[in-house]
Scaffold this motif. Structure first.
Motif, short mmCIF file in Angstrom:
data_model
loop_
_atom_site.label_atom_id
_atom_site.label_comp_id
_atom_site.label_asym_id
_atom_site.label_seq_id
_atom_site.Cartn_x
_atom_site.Cartn_y
_atom_site.Cartn_z
N GLU A 88 24.46 22.41 11.59
CA GLU A 88 25.40 21.53 10.90
C GLU A 88 24.61 20.62 9.97
OE1 GLU A 88 28.59 21.17 14.61
OE2 GLU A 88 27.20 19.52 14.17
N ALA A 89 25.06 20.50 8.73
CA ALA A 89 24.42 19.60 7.77
C ALA A 89 25.45 18.57 7.32
CB ALA A 89 23.90 20.38 6.57
N TYR A 90 25.15 17.32 7.60
CA TYR A 90 26.04 16.20 7.27
C TYR A 90 25.53 15.50 6.01
CZ TYR A 90 27.59 16.64 12.16
OH TYR A 90 28.07 17.10 13.36
N TYR A 91 26.40 15.31 5.04
CA TYR A 91 26.04 14.63 3.81
C TYR A 91 26.73 13.27 3.80
CZ TYR A 91 24.04 19.03 2.38
OH TYR A 91 23.27 20.15 2.32
N LEU A 92 25.94 12.21 3.60
CA LEU A 92 26.41 10.84 3.77
C LEU A 92 26.32 10.05 2.48
CD1 LEU A 92 24.36 10.20 7.05
CD2 LEU A 92 26.62 11.23 6.86
N LYS A 93 27.24 9.11 2.32
CA LYS A 93 27.19 8.22 1.15
C LYS A 93 27.11 6.78 1.63
CE LYS A 93 32.13 7.36 0.41
NZ LYS A 93 33.21 7.32 -0.61
N PRO A 94 26.43 5.92 0.85
CA PRO A 94 26.34 4.51 1.23
C PRO A 94 27.71 3.83 1.15
CG PRO A 94 24.64 5.10 -0.37
CD PRO A 94 25.62 6.23 -0.34
N VAL A 95 28.03 3.03 2.16
CA VAL A 95 29.25 2.23 2.19
C VAL A 95 28.89 0.88 2.79
CG1 VAL A 95 31.56 1.95 3.13
CG2 VAL A 95 30.80 4.21 2.41
N GLY A 96 29.06 -0.19 2.03
CA GLY A 96 28.67 -1.50 2.53
C GLY A 96 27.18 -1.50 2.87
N GLU A 97 26.87 -1.87 4.13
CA GLU A 97 25.48 -1.92 4.57
C GLU A 97 25.08 -0.64 5.31
OE1 GLU A 97 25.34 -5.35 7.03
OE2 GLU A 97 25.41 -6.75 5.35
N GLY A 98 26.00 0.31 5.42
CA GLY A 98 25.71 1.54 6.16
C GLY A 98 26.04 2.77 5.37
N VAL A 99 26.40 3.84 6.08
CA VAL A 99 26.73 5.10 5.44
C VAL A 99 28.00 5.66 6.07
CG1 VAL A 99 24.36 5.72 4.82
CG2 VAL A 99 25.25 6.35 7.07
N GLN A 100 28.59 6.61 5.36
CA GLN A 100 29.81 7.26 5.82
C GLN A 100 29.72 8.74 5.49
OE1 GLN A 100 33.84 6.33 3.95
NE2 GLN A 100 33.87 4.98 5.73
N VAL A 101 30.17 9.58 6.44
CA VAL A 101 30.10 11.01 6.22
C VAL A 101 31.08 11.42 5.13
CG1 VAL A 101 31.75 11.51 8.08
CG2 VAL A 101 30.17 13.30 7.31
N LEU A 102 30.65 12.34 4.26
CA LEU A 102 31.48 12.81 3.17
C LEU A 102 31.77 14.30 3.30
CD1 LEU A 102 32.70 11.58 0.54
CD2 LEU A 102 30.74 12.54 -0.67
N PHE A 103 30.76 15.06 3.71
CA PHE A 103 30.89 16.52 3.78
C PHE A 103 30.00 17.07 4.88
CE2 PHE A 103 29.21 20.70 2.27
CZ PHE A 103 30.39 21.42 2.38
N VAL A 104 30.49 18.09 5.59
CA VAL A 104 29.70 18.76 6.61
C VAL A 104 29.78 20.26 6.38
CG1 VAL A 104 29.32 19.14 9.08
CG2 VAL A 104 30.26 16.95 8.29
N TYR A 105 28.62 20.89 6.32
CA TYR A 105 28.54 22.35 6.24
C TYR A 105 28.02 22.86 7.58
CZ TYR A 105 26.82 27.03 5.34
OH TYR A 105 26.58 28.38 5.43
N ALA A 106 28.69 23.84 8.17
CA ALA A 106 28.26 24.43 9.43
C ALA A 106 28.07 25.93 9.25
CB ALA A 106 29.28 24.16 10.54
N GLY A 107 26.93 26.42 9.73
CA GLY A 107 26.64 27.85 9.69
C GLY A 107 26.33 28.35 11.08
N VAL A 108 26.99 29.42 11.49
CA VAL A 108 26.79 30.00 12.82
C VAL A 108 26.22 31.40 12.65
CG1 VAL A 108 27.85 30.63 15.02
CG2 VAL A 108 28.76 28.70 13.70
N THR A 109 24.98 31.62 13.14
CA THR A 109 24.40 32.95 13.08
C THR A 109 24.46 33.58 14.46
OG1 THR A 109 22.16 32.16 13.56
CG2 THR A 109 22.80 32.30 11.25
N THR A 110 24.78 34.86 14.49
CA THR A 110 24.85 35.61 15.75
C THR A 110 23.95 36.82 15.63
OG1 THR A 110 27.13 34.89 16.09
CG2 THR A 110 26.35 36.76 17.41
N GLN A 111 22.96 36.89 16.51
CA GLN A 111 22.02 38.00 16.51
C GLN A 111 22.58 39.13 17.36
OE1 GLN A 111 18.95 37.99 14.90
NE2 GLN A 111 18.72 40.14 15.40
N ALA A 112 22.54 40.36 16.85
CA ALA A 112 23.00 41.51 17.61
C ALA A 112 22.16 41.68 18.87
CB ALA A 112 22.93 42.78 16.76
#
Length: 265
Positions: A88-112
């Protein structure tokens, strides 16, 4: 050949399409802009990698956080297992004195099982004002917002991000984490309470909420200077539970503090 989740998360930066000129306003335009900006700037950011303490996990997940000007801008969490891994990759933007999540990309790999080629399933999660408003599943189909599945996934992602950020800056004394996730609450402005500190009161969801004011910005100053103008009107409070040193309380305690407000025009 097995595809690593890390490679998939990096490759994902090329998978968000650019809208055609003249098309209707794109509700994810900011997400694409911030997403591209962060990936372009990763090489200039500081990076920290550490294991997460997830009870019950057979292999501890690994988190990597990229920091810019002291704030986390990208968080990557890798969950390995016997037949692949989830990232999972979370992309954050500054808000006030902290950050807030804007977008999450999730990749699931399955090995045979026979060691053959792995498969990759992708999910994309879009947030606005700290709340998820769109989930595109592996078939690029929107999962309805009003389903239990949607709500559970939103909470799962926010909880994971909160765990990573708390692990990034653990308390020195072994007490509670320095700060929780940044959230927003919209309700009716009910005035201020004055004492050793000023508290903003908000009525929302049939309850009255109180937020401590430790620092101000332009919007908070406008509200403080003319509270009668906004009394009884809908406002949005951006807030965070955090550990603060309060001399009147004898030291460090957990408070719910205001980061900013959004006022009606």
């Amino acid at each position: 050949m097995r595809i690593s989740v890390f490679a998939a998360l990096v490759a994902a930066s090329f998978l968000i399409p650019v809208p055609d000129a003249g098309a209707a306003p794109d509700p994810t335009a900011e997400h694409k802009r911030v997403y591209a900006q962060i990936n372009d700037d990763l090489g200039r950011m500081t990076k920290k990698t550490f294991e997460l303490d997830f009870p019950g996990a057979p292999v501890p997940p690994q988190a990597t956080v990229w920091m810019e000007n002291g704030l986390p801008r990208k968080v990557q969490v890798i969950y390995p297992d016997d037949h692949g891994s989830t990232g999972e990759a979370y992309y954050l933007k500054p808000v006030g004195e902290g950050v807030q999540v804007l977008f999450v990309y999730a990749g699931v790999t399955t090995q045979a099982v026979d060691g053959g080629n792995s498969t990759l399933r992708e999910h994309r999660y879009y947030f606005r004002d700290g709340q998820m408003f769109r989930w595109l599943d592996e078939n690029k189909t929107s999962v309805p917002q009003d389903t239990d599945e949607f709500k559970a996934k939103e909470q799962e992602l926010l909880d994971t991000l909160s765990t990573v950020l708390e692990s990034l800056s653990p308390p020195k004394s072994g007490g509670k984490p320095a700060g929780g996730p940044i959230k927003e609450t919209t309700g009716t402005f009910a005035g201020f309470e004055e004492g050793d500190y000023t508290y903003l009161h908000l009525r929302a969801g049939g309850e009255e909420h109180s937020f401590m004011i430790l620092r101000t910005d332009d919007a908070l100053e406008r509200l403080l200077n003319a509270p009668e103008r906004y009394m009884g009107k809908k406002i949005t409070v951006t807030w965070q539970n955090t550990m603060e040193t309060i001399p009147e309380a004898g030291g460090r305690i957990e408070v719910t503090k205001v980061l900013s407000v959004t006022l009606p025009k």
